[in-house]
Every structure is written in structure tokens, then in C-alpha cells.
Design a protein around this motif. Structure first.
Motif, short mmCIF file in Angstrom:
data_model
loop_
_atom_site.label_atom_id
_atom_site.label_comp_id
_atom_site.label_asym_id
_atom_site.label_seq_id
_atom_site.Cartn_x
_atom_site.Cartn_y
_atom_site.Cartn_z
N HIS A 93 0.83 -1.21 0.00
CA HIS A 93 0.00 0.00 0.00
C HIS A 93 0.86 1.25 0.00
O HIS A 93 0.66 2.16 -0.80
CB HIS A 93 -0.94 -0.02 1.21
N ARG A 94 1.84 1.30 0.88
CA ARG A 94 2.73 2.47 0.95
C ARG A 94 3.51 2.64 -0.34
O ARG A 94 3.66 3.75 -0.85
CB ARG A 94 3.69 2.34 2.13
N ARG A 95 4.03 1.55 -0.86
CA ARG A 95 4.85 1.61 -2.08
C ARG A 95 4.01 2.06 -3.28
O ARG A 95 4.46 2.89 -4.08
CB ARG A 95 5.48 0.26 -2.35
N ILE A 96 2.80 1.55 -3.39
CA ILE A 96 1.92 1.95 -4.49
C ILE A 96 1.62 3.44 -4.39
O ILE A 96 1.66 4.17 -5.39
CB ILE A 96 0.61 1.13 -4.49
N LEU A 97 1.31 3.92 -3.20
CA LEU A 97 0.99 5.34 -3.04
C LEU A 97 2.20 6.23 -3.32
O LEU A 97 2.04 7.35 -3.80
CB LEU A 97 0.42 5.61 -1.66
N GLU A 98 3.41 5.75 -3.01
CA GLU A 98 4.61 6.52 -3.32
C GLU A 98 4.87 6.56 -4.82
O GLU A 98 5.19 7.60 -5.37
CB GLU A 98 5.83 5.91 -2.62
N GLU A 99 4.74 5.41 -5.47
CA GLU A 99 5.04 5.32 -6.90
C GLU A 99 3.90 5.82 -7.78
O GLU A 99 4.15 6.31 -8.87
CB GLU A 99 5.36 3.86 -7.27
N HIS A 100 2.68 5.66 -7.31
CA HIS A 100 1.49 6.03 -8.10
C HIS A 100 0.52 6.81 -7.22
O HIS A 100 -0.47 6.27 -6.76
CB HIS A 100 0.80 4.78 -8.65
N PRO A 101 0.78 8.10 -6.99
CA PRO A 101 -0.09 8.87 -6.08
C PRO A 101 -1.54 8.93 -6.55
O PRO A 101 -2.43 9.14 -5.75
CB PRO A 101 0.54 10.26 -6.07
N GLN A 102 -1.77 8.72 -7.85
CA GLN A 102 -3.13 8.74 -8.36
C GLN A 102 -3.95 7.56 -7.83
O GLN A 102 -5.17 7.55 -7.96
CB GLN A 102 -3.15 8.76 -9.89
N ALA A 103 -3.30 6.57 -7.22
CA ALA A 103 -4.00 5.40 -6.69
C ALA A 103 -4.62 5.67 -5.33
O ALA A 103 -5.31 4.82 -4.79
CB ALA A 103 -3.05 4.21 -6.59
N ALA A 104 -4.35 6.85 -4.77
CA ALA A 104 -4.93 7.18 -3.47
C ALA A 104 -6.44 7.23 -3.57
O ALA A 104 -7.01 7.46 -4.63
CB ALA A 104 -4.39 8.51 -2.97
N ASP A 105 -7.09 6.98 -2.46
CA ASP A 105 -8.55 7.02 -2.42
C ASP A 105 -9.04 8.39 -2.87
O ASP A 105 -8.54 9.42 -2.41
CB ASP A 105 -9.01 6.72 -0.99
N PRO A 106 -10.03 8.46 -3.75
CA PRO A 106 -10.51 9.75 -4.25
C PRO A 106 -10.97 10.68 -3.13
O PRO A 106 -10.79 11.89 -3.22
CB PRO A 106 -11.69 9.38 -5.16
N LYS A 107 -11.55 10.15 -2.07
CA LYS A 107 -11.99 10.99 -0.96
C LYS A 107 -10.80 11.66 -0.29
O LYS A 107 -10.84 12.82 0.07
CB LYS A 107 -12.78 10.17 0.05
N ILE A 108 -9.70 10.91 -0.13
CA ILE A 108 -8.50 11.46 0.49
C ILE A 108 -7.90 12.54 -0.41
O ILE A 108 -7.49 13.59 0.05
CB ILE A 108 -7.48 10.35 0.78
N ARG A 109 -7.88 12.29 -1.72
CA ARG A 109 -7.33 13.28 -2.65
C ARG A 109 -8.12 14.57 -2.59
O ARG A 109 -7.55 15.65 -2.66
CB ARG A 109 -7.31 12.71 -4.06
N GLN A 110 -9.45 14.51 -2.45
CA GLN A 110 -10.25 15.72 -2.38
C GLN A 110 -9.95 16.48 -1.09
O GLN A 110 -9.88 17.71 -1.10
CB GLN A 110 -11.74 15.37 -2.44
N GLU A 111 -9.75 15.77 0.02
CA GLU A 111 -9.44 16.42 1.28
C GLU A 111 -8.08 17.10 1.24
O GLU A 111 -7.88 18.13 1.84
CB GLU A 111 -9.49 15.40 2.42
N GLU A 112 -7.12 16.52 0.51
CA GLU A 112 -5.79 17.10 0.42
C GLU A 112 -5.82 18.40 -0.37
O GLU A 112 -5.01 19.30 -0.14
CB GLU A 112 -4.84 16.11 -0.24
N ARG A 113 -6.72 18.53 -1.33
CA ARG A 113 -6.81 19.75 -2.15
C ARG A 113 -7.36 20.93 -1.38
O ARG A 113 -7.07 22.06 -1.68
CB ARG A 113 -7.72 19.49 -3.36
N VAL A 114 -8.19 20.66 -0.38
CA VAL A 114 -8.86 21.74 0.36
C VAL A 114 -7.92 22.44 1.28
O VAL A 114 -6.92 22.17 1.67
CB VAL A 114 -10.07 21.18 1.15
#
Length: 114
Positions: A93-114
Motif C-alpha cells: 500500500h505504501r509503495r503503491i501510493l509513493e510510486e502512483h499517487p493517483q491510486a490514493a482514495d478519491p476521498k482522500i485526494r479531495q481532502e488534500e486539495r482543500v
């Protein structure tokens, strides 16, 4: 990638849970308590779940673009050691998120933008 990661994480927890139950509960009951009912129930379930784990792990490694050795092999062997699948799941999970940040949960990505 997100769906493959989610499927792998779920099956890794299932495989780990059944393997812990098999090794630490069912096997002692069989050899110490002379009762093999749990072994006959849990073993086939764990075996089937581990086959699903292998397929989903290989699919995830292919999508991530990992080399067969050592990453894919390590990922696949994680389900053979009690509690190993939990550590491998977390590592993947950690490695995928480091190598492919687009794989993060869409809800988490929206919270990071705010």
C-alpha cells in the motif's frame, strides 16, 4: 490501480486472518486436543483465499510495474507466513501510493486539495 489495490488489501487481511486461525487455533486443537474439525473447515477456505491472493497480488504487481524478483515474489509469499500478509499489505500500500499517487482514495485526494 485503486481498485486492484483495494481488492488486494481486502484479500490480504482475509488470508492473514484465516492463516492465523489455522496455525494458532485449529492446528493446536488438532494435535493437542485431538479434534480436527477446525482444520478440515479452515484449511480449504484458507487455500482458496490464498489462490485468490496470488492472482490479485500478481495483478497488482503487474499494474504497478514491479519486477518479478524481488517485489512480486515477496508480495506473493507474504500470504504463506502467519501475520506476513498484514505486513506485506501495508508495504504494498505504501509503495503503491509513493510510486502512483493517483491510486490514493478519491476521498482522500479531495481532502488534500482543500
Amino acid at each position: 490501480m485503486n481498485a486492484a489495490l483495494k481488492r488486494f488489501r481486502i484479500v490480504a487481511w482475509i488470508v492473514g486472518t484465516f492463516l492465523i486461525g489455522l496455525v494458532f487455533v485449529a492446528m493446536p486443537l488438532k494435535y493437542i486436543g485431538h479434534n480436527d474439525v477446525l482444520v478440515t473447515v479452515i484449511s480449504p477456505i484458507h487455500g482458496l483465499c490464498y489462490m485468490v491472493y496470488l492472482v490479485l497480488g500478481f495483478h497488482l504487481a503487474q499494474q504497478a510495474g514491479w519486477k518479478f524478483w524481488p517485489h512480486t515474489v515477496g508480495l506473493l509469499l507474504g500470504g504463506t507466513v502467519p501475520i506476513g500478509s498484514f505486513f506485506v499489505e501495508r508495504w504494498a500500500h505504501r509503495r503503491i501510493l509513493e510510486e502512483h499517487p493517483q491510486a490514493a482514495d478519491p476521498k482522500i485526494r479531495q481532502e488534500e486539495r482543500v
